[in-house]
Write a protein that holds these residues in place. Structure first.
Motif, short mmCIF file in Angstrom:
data_model
loop_
_atom_site.label_atom_id
_atom_site.label_comp_id
_atom_site.label_asym_id
_atom_site.label_seq_id
_atom_site.Cartn_x
_atom_site.Cartn_y
_atom_site.Cartn_z
N GLY A 123 0.39 -9.49 6.61
CA GLY A 123 -0.46 -10.19 6.81
C GLY A 123 -2.12 -9.65 7.10
O GLY A 123 -2.78 -9.96 7.11
N TRP A 124 -1.89 -8.20 6.89
CA TRP A 124 -3.11 -7.20 6.95
C TRP A 124 -3.39 -6.65 5.93
O TRP A 124 -4.25 -5.44 5.85
CB TRP A 124 -3.20 -6.69 7.81
CG TRP A 124 -3.19 -7.21 10.01
CD1 TRP A 124 -2.43 -8.49 10.33
CD2 TRP A 124 -4.10 -7.98 10.22
NE1 TRP A 124 -2.73 -8.75 11.31
CE2 TRP A 124 -4.14 -8.95 11.37
CE3 TRP A 124 -5.43 -7.47 10.34
CZ2 TRP A 124 -5.12 -9.13 12.53
CZ3 TRP A 124 -6.87 -7.89 11.53
CH2 TRP A 124 -6.06 -8.69 12.37
N SER A 125 -2.23 -6.32 4.29
CA SER A 125 -2.71 -5.97 3.95
C SER A 125 -4.00 -5.79 2.63
O SER A 125 -4.81 -7.08 2.34
CB SER A 125 -1.77 -5.81 3.35
OG SER A 125 -0.96 -6.85 2.20
N GLN A 126 -4.19 -4.45 1.75
CA GLN A 126 -4.72 -4.44 0.49
C GLN A 126 -4.40 -3.93 -0.60
O GLN A 126 -4.91 -4.05 -1.35
CB GLN A 126 -6.31 -3.27 1.15
CG GLN A 126 -6.67 -3.96 1.94
CD GLN A 126 -6.79 -3.96 3.67
OE1 GLN A 126 -6.45 -2.57 3.51
NE2 GLN A 126 -6.56 -4.85 4.94
N TRP A 127 -2.94 -3.70 -0.08
CA TRP A 127 -2.29 -2.91 -1.54
C TRP A 127 -0.66 -3.08 -1.64
O TRP A 127 -0.50 -2.26 -0.42
CB TRP A 127 -2.68 -1.76 -1.24
CG TRP A 127 -2.55 -0.65 -2.62
CD1 TRP A 127 -0.91 0.21 -2.82
CD2 TRP A 127 -3.26 0.00 -3.61
NE1 TRP A 127 -1.20 0.51 -4.18
CE2 TRP A 127 -1.65 0.85 -4.32
CE3 TRP A 127 -4.02 0.02 -3.91
CZ2 TRP A 127 -2.95 1.83 -6.15
CZ3 TRP A 127 -4.99 0.83 -4.78
CH2 TRP A 127 -3.32 0.93 -6.10
N THR A 128 -0.50 -3.20 -2.39
CA THR A 128 0.93 -3.36 -2.88
C THR A 128 1.60 -2.56 -4.13
O THR A 128 0.48 -2.19 -4.90
CB THR A 128 1.41 -4.56 -2.40
OG1 THR A 128 1.13 -5.98 -3.49
CG2 THR A 128 1.01 -5.43 -1.39
N PRO A 129 2.64 -1.92 -4.40
CA PRO A 129 3.60 -2.45 -2.90
C PRO A 129 3.61 -0.87 -1.75
O PRO A 129 2.68 0.15 -2.29
CB PRO A 129 5.15 -1.62 -3.91
CG PRO A 129 3.55 -0.97 -4.96
CD PRO A 129 2.75 -1.10 -5.54
N ASP A 130 4.25 -0.52 -1.34
CA ASP A 130 4.22 0.29 0.04
C ASP A 130 5.65 0.86 0.52
O ASP A 130 6.72 -0.30 0.37
CB ASP A 130 3.38 0.19 1.00
CG ASP A 130 2.39 -0.75 0.80
OD1 ASP A 130 1.34 -0.06 0.80
OD2 ASP A 130 2.10 -2.37 0.37
N LEU A 131 6.11 2.33 0.76
CA LEU A 131 7.27 2.35 1.43
C LEU A 131 7.36 1.53 3.00
O LEU A 131 8.98 1.62 2.72
CB LEU A 131 7.07 3.91 1.72
CG LEU A 131 8.38 4.71 1.58
CD1 LEU A 131 8.09 4.88 0.16
CD2 LEU A 131 7.40 5.83 1.69
N ILE A 132 6.62 1.47 3.99
CA ILE A 132 7.44 0.68 5.00
C ILE A 132 6.18 -0.06 5.76
O ILE A 132 5.40 -0.65 4.91
CB ILE A 132 6.92 1.95 6.19
CG1 ILE A 132 8.17 2.76 5.65
CG2 ILE A 132 7.57 2.05 7.59
CD1 ILE A 132 7.51 4.79 6.41
#
Length: 648
Positions: free
Chosen positions: A496-505
């Motif tokens: 809900g607070w992201s600026q970038w995907t994908p991510d590790l965790i």
């Protein structure tokens, strides 16, 4: 034989096994222990830490209050004031007589009503999670005028404002800033709690540095997220960014000196990912984290230029001393004796012994004349004073093309030690380029693949992406004489607070899970071995719609301590593959083995908060193996075999 935890959360891939050849295997893998390849870099698999997606503030940093110091661009972001009916009062952000020179804003209330209640609340990030019976440490700096005659209380409350824990701060407050601290222990557990400060009485009262920490933390870090890093066992930590280091202007570039010392004296900085950093985790904490993880710290410094991708601002060449001096001062802070200027500051923080850093990076995703003119200023200054330090040169954001090729030409002609490549690519590109580093000049600079990830459709953390990364990693490992460090990026994402995907965790207030990519990273790092063993595969290459891929991706290594031959096999295709494995007589397989596999029914499967273990490795033991045996690997799988041996 090394012990590995058996995880019974995933249906294991179909395996058929015999100690003699089965008819018509799809491929034969020949392993030649008499031919040793390069040693596997002891730093090969690490982590890249950047405060993106609220990885630090709202993430690993355990502070539960958002905008605790009122220093955000919107100074009351995260705060809510409620006045009882007929209360005569106003509030404002003020800057006269601040707490200190780095913390210049604070919140004041002017109250004319003696018996009316005012409530100031903060619900952190999507509510403050509270555990029943756990202790939470509240602190605040308070200042009043001589006429204030009221009382102040602090409480932890539910979403309706009903208290679950409450304490009095007092009724008499100084006209100078003083810190007040209390311990709060909620009666009930909550996912959506909030902190409430109540005031009743007339006069002027001011607040700054309003803080709430769970007692359960490690150097200010959230325990469950820290445990995810501990399980990865990274060999290095690259920090604090990334584009974060550069800033979208030199004004908000990362300056490490702003991030050390007492928490209330650290500057709050607006970062280019669109939110504010409290610097509660700064360079000192990153060094502590690296030490805790047993990882090599790799600090990255601004090269006197803001983010080029966003349209760079360049420090004039005759004003570069500040940026160069920042690097020299940091090395003294990290490595200098306790009686040196900056070494004494480290000692005062509680670490008298040097951290003994060995690497620094200058710049991030920089390129062209502007960077090539500035980099030598840093290298000359560092090498003159600290010749033992290895300096990492930044490559551009592209992993091929004109700017990339120019960077490599400059690096080779200027004696660069390590070049930092970044690689965000679709899975198909990674599958087609696993031999990328086979072609690199062995006499040229080493490579740190400082950021990489497969970006599948929708940039989701799918098994497909993880398998492509695993295939690429077989090439990294096979070329560990060139690629000495590699890190997936980004590391963390707050839902809900992201600026970038994908991510590790991925994580939220109370939950955390590893993506399929996380499990691939851990699988490879747990099973590196010491030296590459030569191997070859029959009918390796296949053509699909005009592009060449490999039928299976593999790498073999040997662990001298455990005396195990390690074979990694990646099958990115939906069809199962029958593989005959033939191992040269220089070693003898004792019969005991361990098989660890990651797979799922659908290549687009991913882990979620609702099903965090959908894609996860499973380990089984094997026996009665010889130097020749056949296995069938299901489609869409990453597998590691650890074979106990004698003879090498």
């Amino acid at each position: 034989m090394r012990s590995t935890t058996i995880i019974l959360t995933l249906v294991f891939l179909a395996v058929s096994l015999s100690t003699s050849a089965l008819a018509n295997p799809d491929h034969v893998l020949t392993v030649d222990p008499s031919s040793l390849g390069p040693e596997v870099s002891s730093l090969l698999y690490g982590i890249f830490f950047e405060d993106i997606n609220h990885a630090v503030d709202g993430g690993l940093y355990a502070e539960m209050i958002r905008n605790r110091s009122f220093e955000h661009q919107d100074p009351v972001e995260g705060w809510f004031a409620v006045f009882e009916s007929d209360c005569k009062a106003t509030f404002s952000i003020e800057t006269d007589r601040p707490l200190n020179k780095n913390n210049t804003k604070y919140l004041s209330f002017e109250i004319q009503s003696d018996d009316k209640l005012i409530s100031l609340s903060n619900d952190g990030y999507d509510g403050i999670p509270l555990k029943k019976g756990e202790r939470y440490l509240f602190s605040v700096f308070v200042r009043s005028d001589e006429e204030y005659n009221g009382e102040i209380k602090v409480m932890l409350a539910n979403a309706k404002g009903e208290p679950e824990a409450e304490k009095n701060l007092g009724t008499a407050f100084s006209s100078e800033w003083e810190k007040y601290s209390v311990e709060l222990q909620p009666n009930e557990g909550l996912d959506d709690g909030r902190l409430i400060i109540t005031m009743k009485g007339s006069g002027k009262i001011s607040f700054d540095m309003v803080s709430l920490f769970p007692e359960e933390n490690w150097n200010g870090m959230r325990i469950d997220l820290l445990e995810m890093l501990e399980e990865l066992k990274p060999a290095f930590v690259r920090f604090p960014g990334g584009c974060l280091v550069e800033g979208d202007s030199l004004e908000n570039a990362y300056r490490w000196k702003d991030t050390i010392g007492p928490i209330e004296e650290r500057k709050t900085n607006y970062n280019l990912w669109g939110y504010h950093q409290s610097y509660g985790i700064g360079f000192y904490e990153y060094l502590l984290l690296s030490e805790h993880l047993g990882a090599e710290p790799i600090p990255i410094f601004n090269a006197g230029m803001s983010c080029q991708v966003r349209g760079a601002e360049y420090c004039p060449m005759d004003e570069m001393d500040e940026w160069v001096r920042n690097v020299l001062d940091f090395i003294e802070f990290a490595n200098g004796p306790s009686d040196s200027l900056w070494g004494s500051k480290r000692s005062e923080l509680g670490h008298p012994e040097p951290f003994n850093i060995k690497y620094i990076g200058i710049g991030n995703e920089n390129w062209g004349t502007e960077y090539h003119d500035r980099f030598p200023l840093f290298r000359q200054a560092v090498k003159e004073k600290y010749p033992e330090i290895t300096i990492i040169f930044s490559g551009p954001p592209s992993y091929e093309g004109a700017s990339f090729n120019r960077a490599w030409r400059w690096a080779r002609s200027n004696g660069i030690e390590i070049l930092d490549e970044h690689m965000y690519a679709v899975p198909e590109w990674m599958l087609r380029n696993t031999d990328r580093y086979d072609k690199y000049d062995r006499s040229g600079p080493k490579v740190m693949l400082g950021e990489y990830a497969a970006h599948a459709a929708g940039t989701r953390n799918t098994l497909q992406a993880a398998i492509a990364e695993a295939a690429l990693m077989t090439g990294l490992e096979r070329n560990s004489d060139i690629v000495i460090m590699a890190a997936y990026a980004p590391l963390f994402n707050r839902e809900g607070w992201s600026q970038w995907t994908p991510d590790l965790i991925w994580f939220d207030n109370t939950r955390v899970y590893g993506t399929p990519s996380y499990h691939v990273q851990k699988l490879f790092n747990d099973n590196t071995g010491n030296v590459i063993i030569s191997s070859s595969l029959t009918d390796e290459d296949i053509e699909i719609i005009g592009y060449w891929f490999k039928s299976l991706y593999h790498v073999c290594s040997y662990d001298f301590e455990s005396k195990e031959l390690i074979i990694k096999i990646v099958n990115p295709w939906p069809e199962e593959k029958k593989l005959r494995i033939e191992i040269g007589e220089e070693v003898q397989v004792t019969g005991k083995a361990e098989m660890i596999s990651i797979t799922s029914d659908n290549i687009f499967d991913e882990n979620t908060f609702q099903n965090p273990d959908k894609v996860r490795p499973k380990t089984v033991g094997m026996s009665n193996l010889s130097n020749e045996f056949t296995l069938t690997f299901s489609g869409n799988s990453v597998t590691v075999l650890r074979l106990e041996t004698t003879g090498l």
